[in-house]
Write a protein that holds these residues in place. Structure first.
Motif, PDB file in Angstrom:
ATOM      1  N   HIS A   1       4.340   9.462  -2.340  1.00 52.89           N
ATOM      2  CA  HIS A   1       3.181   8.303  -3.074  1.00 52.89           C
ATOM      3  C   HIS A   1       3.610   7.068  -2.911  1.00 52.89           C
ATOM      4  O   HIS A   1       4.804   6.774  -3.530  1.00 52.89           O
ATOM      5  CB  HIS A   1       2.886   9.034  -4.496  1.00 52.89           C
ATOM      6  N   PHE A   2       3.082   6.254  -2.387  1.00 58.15           N
ATOM      7  CA  PHE A   2       3.365   4.781  -2.579  1.00 58.15           C
ATOM      8  C   PHE A   2       2.487   4.164  -3.573  1.00 58.15           C
ATOM      9  O   PHE A   2       1.380   4.664  -3.981  1.00 58.15           O
ATOM     10  CB  PHE A   2       2.526   4.154  -1.238  1.00 58.15           C
ATOM     11  N   CYS A   3       3.348   3.642  -4.474  1.00 56.00           N
ATOM     12  CA  CYS A   3       2.692   3.141  -5.862  1.00 56.00           C
ATOM     13  C   CYS A   3       2.849   1.689  -6.205  1.00 56.00           C
ATOM     14  O   CYS A   3       3.767   1.189  -6.649  1.00 56.00           O
ATOM     15  CB  CYS A   3       3.575   3.967  -6.829  1.00 56.00           C
ATOM     16  N   PRO A   4       2.112   1.114  -5.709  1.00 56.70           N
ATOM     17  CA  PRO A   4       1.978  -0.570  -5.915  1.00 56.70           C
ATOM     18  C   PRO A   4       1.388  -0.825  -7.223  1.00 56.70           C
ATOM     19  O   PRO A   4       0.519  -0.149  -7.645  1.00 56.70           O
ATOM     20  CB  PRO A   4       1.136  -1.006  -4.715  1.00 56.70           C
ATOM     21  N   GLY A   5       1.598  -2.206  -7.691  1.00 56.54           N
ATOM     22  CA  GLY A   5       1.130  -2.823  -8.980  1.00 56.54           C
ATOM     23  C   GLY A   5       1.398  -1.752 -10.003  1.00 56.54           C
ATOM     24  O   GLY A   5       0.313  -1.888 -11.022  1.00 56.54           O
ATOM     25  N   LEU A   6       2.310  -1.468 -10.297  1.00 57.37           N
ATOM     26  CA  LEU A   6       2.515  -0.252 -11.411  1.00 57.37           C
ATOM     27  C   LEU A   6       2.804  -1.085 -12.787  1.00 57.37           C
ATOM     28  O   LEU A   6       1.986  -0.441 -13.678  1.00 57.37           O
ATOM     29  CB  LEU A   6       4.026   0.730 -11.402  1.00 57.37           C
TER      30      LEU A   6
END
Length: 288
Positions: free
Chosen positions: A262-267
């Protein structure tokens, strides 16, 4: 006399949550294409909203953009496709205005400075990047738990990279009693990780050992999770890629291998908008 003190342009929950804080401190605020502002009706009634970029830019001396300021050379507005090119914004801003945002493109910054427009980049401020790393680390752990039905407690957990975010992430995982290994190709990072009590692994040996890990967190903005490594990943593992620009893994290969990645941008904006907004607001107020 300007109509407003501050104009907030797009961004995510971090910038939206700044609006009520500014209002409570007595500032007049207008929002352009922000996500819904979480606050009480009484506070929200004091915030103005506009669909006109020109009005937002003309009505306040302080302009606040998101983190990042732009994506694909257009103003970043979470939840909506922005077609507002930064060049359009640059043509419309005025001498002596101040712009606050994250990851401001260098050519935009340079042109602004030539026009006596001050640019302040949130992500060039060391304390701010550390606060951001805390939110990223906590968000990454939450994402891991959402995508896997096992405890982090006593799990074999790998953290790729030991920069700002990697250090804080390893610390938080250790606090949950995970068995944490830090992987890097930097001798100083590995020495520090070892000194702090973590197991260590040189990046060159990642493909040999990656099969041993149940939770894998990548913070390195380079394709370290290549085909050679992905072919060795356990079928029971989950990979959380929190490096920028979806650059940490060979996603095409991962999909073919049916890997739980899973790519998790802007956490920070996704899970800690209000906390981040407090730090960002203080940063702005201290510079205006």
């Amino acid at each position: 006399m300007t109509k407003f003190d501050i104009a907030i342009l797009g961004g995510d929950r971090r910038t939206a949550c700044m609006a009520p804080i500014f209002v409570e401190k007595g500032y007049r605020v207008v929002c352009f294409r922000t996500v819904p502002v979480p606050c009480s009706p009484s506070i929200k009634s004091k915030i103005s909203f506009t669909d006109s970029l020109r009005e937002a830019l003309d009505s306040a001396p302080i302009l606040i953009g998101g983190i990042p300021f732009a994506k694909s050379d257009c103003l970043y507005c979470e939840g909506s496709a922005s077609n507002l090119n930064l060049s359009e914004i640059q043509r419309s801003i005025h001498k002596h205005q101040k712009i606050f945002a994250g990851v401001i493109p260098e050519d935009f910054r340079r042109t602004c400075e030539e026009r006596e427009i001050s640019c302040y980049d949130f992500m060039r401020d060391e304390p701010m990047t550390l606060y951001n790393a805390v939110s990223t680390a906590e968000g990454a752990i939450l994402e891991a738990l959402l995508h896997k039905d096992t405890n982090i407690h006593m799990s074999s957990t790998l953290v790729l990279g030991f920069g700002r975010c990697g250090k804080i992430l390893a610390d938080r995982l250790s606090g949950l009693h995970a068995c944490v290994t830090v992987c890097s190709n930097d001798a100083n990072e590995l020495a520090l990780a070892c000194a702090l009590g973590f197991e260590t692994l040189h990046l060159s040996n990642l493909w040999r050992k990656i099969c041993c890990f149940e939770y894998i967190f990548n913070t390195i903005p380079a394709c370290v999770l290549n085909r050679r490594c992905l072919e060795k990943v356990s079928s029971n593992a989950v990979i959380l890629d929190i490096a920028s620009n979806k650059s940490g893994a060979d996603y095409e290969t991962a999909e073919k291998l049916n890997i739980n990645i899973h790519f998790c941008p802007g956490l920070p904006g996704k899970y800690a908008g209000e906390s981040c907004a407090k730090y960002l607001t203080d940063y702005v107020i201290n510079r205006i």
